[in-house]
Write a protein that holds these residues in place. Structure first.
Motif, short mmCIF file in Angstrom:
data_model
loop_
_atom_site.label_atom_id
_atom_site.label_comp_id
_atom_site.label_asym_id
_atom_site.label_seq_id
_atom_site.Cartn_x
_atom_site.Cartn_y
_atom_site.Cartn_z
N PHE A 137 46.47 -20.04 -4.25
CA PHE A 137 46.35 -19.76 -2.81
C PHE A 137 47.29 -18.61 -2.47
O PHE A 137 48.51 -18.76 -2.56
N ASN A 138 46.73 -17.46 -2.12
CA ASN A 138 47.55 -16.30 -1.78
C ASN A 138 46.83 -15.46 -0.75
O ASN A 138 45.63 -15.64 -0.48
N THR A 139 47.57 -14.52 -0.18
CA THR A 139 47.03 -13.71 0.91
C THR A 139 45.94 -12.75 0.43
O THR A 139 45.00 -12.47 1.18
N ASP A 149 43.69 -13.21 -2.02
CA ASP A 149 42.43 -13.94 -2.19
C ASP A 149 41.80 -14.27 -0.83
O ASP A 149 40.58 -14.24 -0.69
N LEU A 150 42.63 -14.58 0.16
CA LEU A 150 42.08 -14.81 1.50
C LEU A 150 41.42 -13.55 2.03
O LEU A 150 40.33 -13.60 2.63
N SER A 151 42.06 -12.40 1.83
CA SER A 151 41.48 -11.14 2.30
C SER A 151 40.17 -10.85 1.58
O SER A 151 39.20 -10.40 2.20
N VAL A 152 40.12 -11.10 0.28
CA VAL A 152 38.90 -10.83 -0.48
C VAL A 152 37.77 -11.74 -0.02
O VAL A 152 36.62 -11.29 0.14
N ILE A 155 42.79 -8.50 10.97
CA ILE A 155 42.90 -9.93 10.67
C ILE A 155 44.06 -10.09 9.70
O ILE A 155 44.06 -9.48 8.63
N ILE A 156 45.03 -10.91 10.07
CA ILE A 156 46.26 -11.03 9.30
C ILE A 156 46.27 -12.37 8.55
O ILE A 156 46.45 -13.43 9.18
N PRO A 157 46.06 -12.37 7.22
CA PRO A 157 46.30 -13.59 6.44
C PRO A 157 47.81 -13.88 6.46
O PRO A 157 48.58 -13.21 5.79
N SER A 158 48.22 -14.85 7.23
CA SER A 158 49.63 -15.04 7.55
C SER A 158 50.43 -15.44 6.32
O SER A 158 50.18 -16.50 5.72
N PRO A 159 51.42 -14.63 5.90
CA PRO A 159 52.28 -15.04 4.78
C PRO A 159 53.09 -16.30 5.08
O PRO A 159 53.31 -17.12 4.19
N ASP A 216 45.18 -18.50 8.90
CA ASP A 216 45.92 -19.34 7.96
C ASP A 216 45.12 -19.68 6.72
O ASP A 216 45.64 -20.34 5.81
N GLY A 217 43.88 -19.25 6.63
CA GLY A 217 43.05 -19.55 5.47
C GLY A 217 42.33 -20.88 5.55
O GLY A 217 41.43 -21.13 4.74
N ILE A 218 42.73 -21.75 6.46
CA ILE A 218 42.07 -23.05 6.64
C ILE A 218 41.11 -23.02 7.82
O ILE A 218 40.01 -23.58 7.76
N THR A 219 41.52 -22.36 8.88
CA THR A 219 40.63 -22.19 10.03
C THR A 219 39.38 -21.40 9.62
O THR A 219 39.50 -20.41 8.90
N PRO A 220 38.19 -21.83 10.04
CA PRO A 220 36.98 -21.07 9.68
C PRO A 220 37.06 -19.62 10.14
O PRO A 220 37.59 -19.31 11.22
N LEU A 221 36.54 -18.73 9.32
CA LEU A 221 36.59 -17.31 9.64
C LEU A 221 35.83 -16.99 10.92
O LEU A 221 36.23 -16.09 11.67
N GLU A 222 34.77 -17.72 11.19
CA GLU A 222 34.00 -17.46 12.42
C GLU A 222 34.85 -17.73 13.66
O GLU A 222 34.77 -17.00 14.65
N THR A 223 35.70 -18.76 13.61
CA THR A 223 36.61 -19.03 14.73
C THR A 223 37.61 -17.90 14.91
O THR A 223 37.94 -17.50 16.04
N VAL A 224 38.09 -17.35 13.80
CA VAL A 224 39.03 -16.23 13.87
C VAL A 224 38.34 -15.00 14.48
O VAL A 224 38.93 -14.28 15.29
N LEU A 225 37.09 -14.76 14.10
CA LEU A 225 36.37 -13.62 14.65
C LEU A 225 36.12 -13.78 16.15
O LEU A 225 36.16 -12.79 16.90
N LEU A 226 35.85 -15.01 16.60
CA LEU A 226 35.68 -15.23 18.03
C LEU A 226 36.98 -14.94 18.79
O LEU A 226 36.96 -14.36 19.88
#
Length: 425
Positions: free
Chosen positions: A247-249, A251-254, A355-359, A402-412
């Motif tokens: 689990f790292n930032t 891989d979340l970005s990719v 979009i910031i994958p939070s460290p 945070d990588g757990i929240t769905p990406l669609e929610t982050v985009l909204l």
């Protein structure tokens, strides 16, 4: 195959040498009778020794998987000579785990016999996985000589990033000239009603609004908004990463970049990729299924490459960053060079969204909750808020992921930040 002397043969030879030496030193001829069974076993092994020949064929289904999927591996062994003992050992990558079966087997085959080894793997992390090397050791009676051969399995297994299927994404501020799914401000052929105007010679009779024309005793026609596509550039920051292999930032970005590329390509948009790291790599914008696999293949090789060189975003060819493109950036904001790149994109009037994958959140999930880790998270958040304020003044909206929240929610949430920026701007 390369012959190897077994450890048992070394023991026999040492025992024979000790018996001969003891017989000479002690002048006892009966000591020469002790190593006769060992000497007979060595002679029997030399007499029975013959090169072992066999072939290996490997296949796996499916050949393209995503992270978290399972793949079934089949290894077929065909013996051309008798194989009383064949030991097969497969060295697996840490990115896969064995779910069923055993990749290491011990077999006994007759000439012409075929055996199939089947096991199932779970793919944990993206990459090009080479199954192997596969080492085979064949032995004959009485087991004094081994023949070792290393088999390189030629076809890699492609483990693509896990996709999040999106129903909504960021709406582009500007559209392009090709047909798509966005309602543009220009009038022409389309399905979305836009306006009603007076009839002009040459207008299509099917567009006449008979109700309005009868009411005002003049011919009126309906106008429709053209449906156009957009140019979308997805940018990932591979300068630094935080976390471990699981689990790292980065891989979340990719994963986020792959999901967005899949979403926008389905909407007939032109999508490009920019990998901003130690080496500046890109995929020029295009449409279609082939473009999706080009982007996915580039994301497979994305990794942190150490470099002191400051990458200038202005060096990217203009065809990679088309005018009026929607730019979506995934970055943990750990390196100062990414700020210069974002400021340059904003100065060139691109619609930049971050979009910031939070460290800090990644560290909380990877490492234990200790006072030191909590202090590091608080310090990063203070620095992060300062940088976010600087980017907001440049017109760049951002949200934390945070990588757990769905990406669609982050985009909204990011779309809400964009609307607020337009109202204030």
């Amino acid at each position: 195959m390369r012959p190897i002397l077994a450890r048992r043969l070394y023991y026999y030879l040492v025992f024979i040498a000790l018996c001969l030496g003891s017989s000479v030193l002690l002048r006892r001829i009966e000591l020469l009778l002790l190593p006769l069974p060992c000497l007979g076993a060595i002679l029997l092994g030399l007499w029975l020794y013959s090169p072992s020949r066999y072939t290996l064929e490997s296949s796996f289904f499916p050949q393209e998987v995503q992270e978290g999927d399972e793949v079934e591996v089949h290894i077929t062994i065909t013996a051309h000579t008798p194989l009383p003992l064949l030991a097969l050992t497969t060295r697996l990558s840490p990115s896969v785990t064995v779910q069923a079966g055993n990749p290491c087997q011990v077999l006994s085959l007759q000439a012409g016999e075929r055996e199939v080894i089947t096991y199932r793997l779970c793919c944990q992390r993206r990459g090009r996985l080479l199954l192997g090397p596969l080492a085979g050791q064949a032995s004959h009676f009485p087991g004094l000589f081994w023949q070792e051969q290393v088999h390189a399995l030629p076809h890699p297994l492609l483990i693509y990033p896990r996709l999040s299927f999106l129903r909504r994404g960021l709406l582009p501020s500007h559209t392009q000239v090709y047909a798509g799914n966005y309602v543009s401000q220009s009038h022409g052929e389309g399905l979305e009603y836009s306006n009603t105007r007076s009839y002009i010679a040459g207008d299509n009779f099917r567009r006449i609004n008979w109700r309005v024309s009868q009411r005002w005793s003049h011919i009126y026609v309906n106008e429709y908004a053209r449906e156009r596509n957009a140019d979308v550039i997805i940018m990932i920051d591979s300068l630094l990463q935080v976390g471990d292999q699981r689990f790292n930032t980065l891989d979340l970005s990719v994963r986020g970049a792959a999901s967005l590329a899949h979403y926008y390509l389905q909407r007939k948009d032109r999508v490009g990729l920019l990998d901003y790291g130690g080496m500046l790599r890109w995929v020029k914008p295009a449409m279609g299924a082939q473009q999706f696999y080009r982007i996915m293949d580039r994301l497979l090789d994305s990794q942190v490459t150490f470099s002191y060189v400051s990458k200038d975003i202005t060096l990217v060819p203009k065809r990679i960053l088309p005018p009026r493109a929607l730019v979506i950036v995934f970055s943990p904001l750990l390196d100062q060079r990414i700020f210069h790149a974002l400021a340059d994109l904003a100065a060139r009037r691109f619609d930049v969204n971050l979009i910031i994958p939070s460290p800090a959140l990644v560290l909380n999930q990877v490492f234990p909750d200790t006072p030191t880790n909590r202090l590091a998270s608080r310090l990063w958040r203070l620095r992060w808020k300062q940088r976010i304020a600087q980017l907001y003044r440049l017109g760049i909206g951002s949200v934390e992921w945070d990588g757990i929240t769905p990406l669609e929610t982050v985009l909204l949430a990011l779309e809400g930040v964009r609307r607020q920026k337009r109202r204030l701007g």
